[in-house]
Enzyme design. Structure first.
Site, PDB file in Angstrom:
ATOM      1  CG  HIS A 272       2.630  -1.188 -15.769  1.00 34.43           C
ATOM      2  ND1 HIS A 272       2.513  -2.413 -15.141  1.00 34.43           N
ATOM      3  CD2 HIS A 272       3.675  -1.299 -16.622  1.00 34.43           C
ATOM      4  CE1 HIS A 272       3.460  -3.220 -15.599  1.00 34.43           C
ATOM      5  NE2 HIS A 272       4.167  -2.566 -16.507  1.00 34.43           N
TER       6      HIS A 272
ATOM      7  CG  ASN B  10      -3.143  -0.408 -13.077  1.00 37.37           C
ATOM      8  OD1 ASN B  10      -2.950  -0.549 -11.873  1.00 37.37           O
ATOM      9  ND2 ASN B  10      -2.402  -1.030 -13.985  1.00 37.37           N
TER      10      ASN B  10
ATOM     11  N   GLY C 158       0.792  -1.226   0.000  1.00 36.38           N
ATOM     12  CA  GLY C 158       0.000   0.000   0.000  1.00 36.38           C
ATOM     13  C   GLY C 158       0.824   1.276   0.000  1.00 36.38           C
ATOM     14  CB  THR C 159       4.203   2.209  -1.248  1.00 32.99           C
ATOM     15  OG1 THR C 159       4.091   1.470  -2.457  1.00 32.99           O
ATOM     16  CG2 THR C 159       5.028   1.419  -0.255  1.00 32.99           C
TER      17      THR C 159
HETATM   18  C1  GRF Z   1       3.616   0.352  -7.605  1.00 32.42           C
HETATM   19  O1  GRF Z   1       4.915   0.209  -8.076  1.00 32.42           O
HETATM   20  C2  GRF Z   1       2.652   0.400  -8.747  1.00 32.42           C
HETATM   21  O2  GRF Z   1       3.253   0.796  -9.926  1.00 32.42           O
HETATM   22  C3  GRF Z   1       2.175  -0.990  -8.863  1.00 32.42           C
HETATM   23  O3  GRF Z   1       2.173  -1.482  -7.539  1.00 32.42           O
HETATM   24  C4  GRF Z   1       3.197  -0.854  -6.834  1.00 32.42           C
HETATM   25  C5  GRF Z   1       2.751  -0.397  -5.495  1.00 32.42           C
HETATM   26  O4  GRF Z   1       2.366  -1.450  -4.692  1.00 32.42           O
HETATM   27  N1  GRF Z   1       0.911  -1.036  -9.519  1.00 32.42           N
HETATM   28  P1  GRF Z   1       1.963  -1.109  -3.223  1.00 32.42           P
HETATM   29  O5  GRF Z   1       1.075   0.099  -3.259  1.00 32.42           O
HETATM   30  O6  GRF Z   1       3.204  -0.802  -2.440  1.00 32.42           O
HETATM   31  O7  GRF Z   1       1.259  -2.313  -2.683  1.00 32.42           O
END
Ligand code: GRF
Length: 215
Positions: free
Chosen positions: A111, A109, A16-17
């Site tokens: 990517h 989304n 969830g970053t």
């Molecule tokens: C990010 O790099 C994004 O590009 C991809 O998922 C990553 C983030 O995952 N779609 P999270 O939010 O840390 O779980």
């Protein structure tokens, strides 16, 4: 004129970053939105802890509890419909989101590569950056796009490029790309909130003036 806050549903599977970045932007007054719900496809996703910390309603719809994507998506949509979000944000969501009727143009989304390179099924997380390094390209980046029926193929809203440096590892490249992601996703969501995105076939026009009054 006061603008109603855009209601976001954020879908996650992991740390969830990206969710945290959106929370930070909203709290800093840099994004005219509110997160009405966080839904995770995994029970142990740390993003759920973040949602809890900020008092954001959160649910788990565990992908592993469903025999197929279709029944999983039905359950997911059942939760989504409780919140009536304006926009759905995929943020490290690792399952294929099925566009139910009415959701076209309402799901975004991000990517971590320059689509159409290094994307599609199986390209997620570190695998994307490993593939970039293995191929030897000199530029990577990130892409925000509308979601359509398949992985990473919908109309592109914004892209940002970063150099691939001589001594890059997966970690250093991922960090450089993520730094860009943190600016790009909020920017795209803000454009949506302002009604400044118009989909024309595969192209997304960024309008000078809002498409819809009041949004
Ligand atoms: C990010 O790099 C994004 O590009 C991809 O998922 C990553 C983030 O995952 N779609 P999270 O939010 O840390 O779980």
């Amino acid at each position: 004129m006061t603008m109603r806050l855009l209601k976001l549903a954020v879908l996650i599977s992991g740390t969830g970053t990206t969710l945290q970045n959106l929370i930070d932007h909203i709290r800093a007054g840099k994004l005219a939105a509110e997160i009405c719900v966080v839904i995770s496809s995994k029970t142990d996703a740390y993003g759920l802890v973040r949602a809890q910390q900020y008092g954001i309603p959160h649910h788990v719809v565990p992908r592993k509890n469903f025999a197929d994507l279709s029944s999983f998506n039905k359950a997911l949509h059942a939760v989504l419909s409780l919140y009536n979000p304006d926009l759905i944000i995929l943020a490290g969501f690792l399952s294929l989101f099925h566009l139910e009727p009415g959701y076209k143009g309402k799901v975004l989304n991000i990517h971590p590569a320059l689509i159409p390179a290094f994307c599609g099924k199986g390209y997620y997380g570190k695998r994307v950056h490993q593939a970039v390094l293995d191929y030897g390209v000199k530029i990577s980046g990130c892409t925000v796009h509308f979601v359509d029926e398949t992985y990473d193929t919908g109309p592109i809203i914004l892209q940002s490029a970063v150099p691939v440096e001589e001594n890059d590892t997966v970690e250093t490249l991922a960090a450089r790309v993520f730094h860009e992601e943190c600016k790009l996703y909020p920017r795209a969501i803000q454009l949506y909130a302002e009604g400044r995105l118009r989909i024309e076939g595969r192209r997304v026009r960024i309008l000078e003036k809002p498409e819809v009054e009041g949004r």
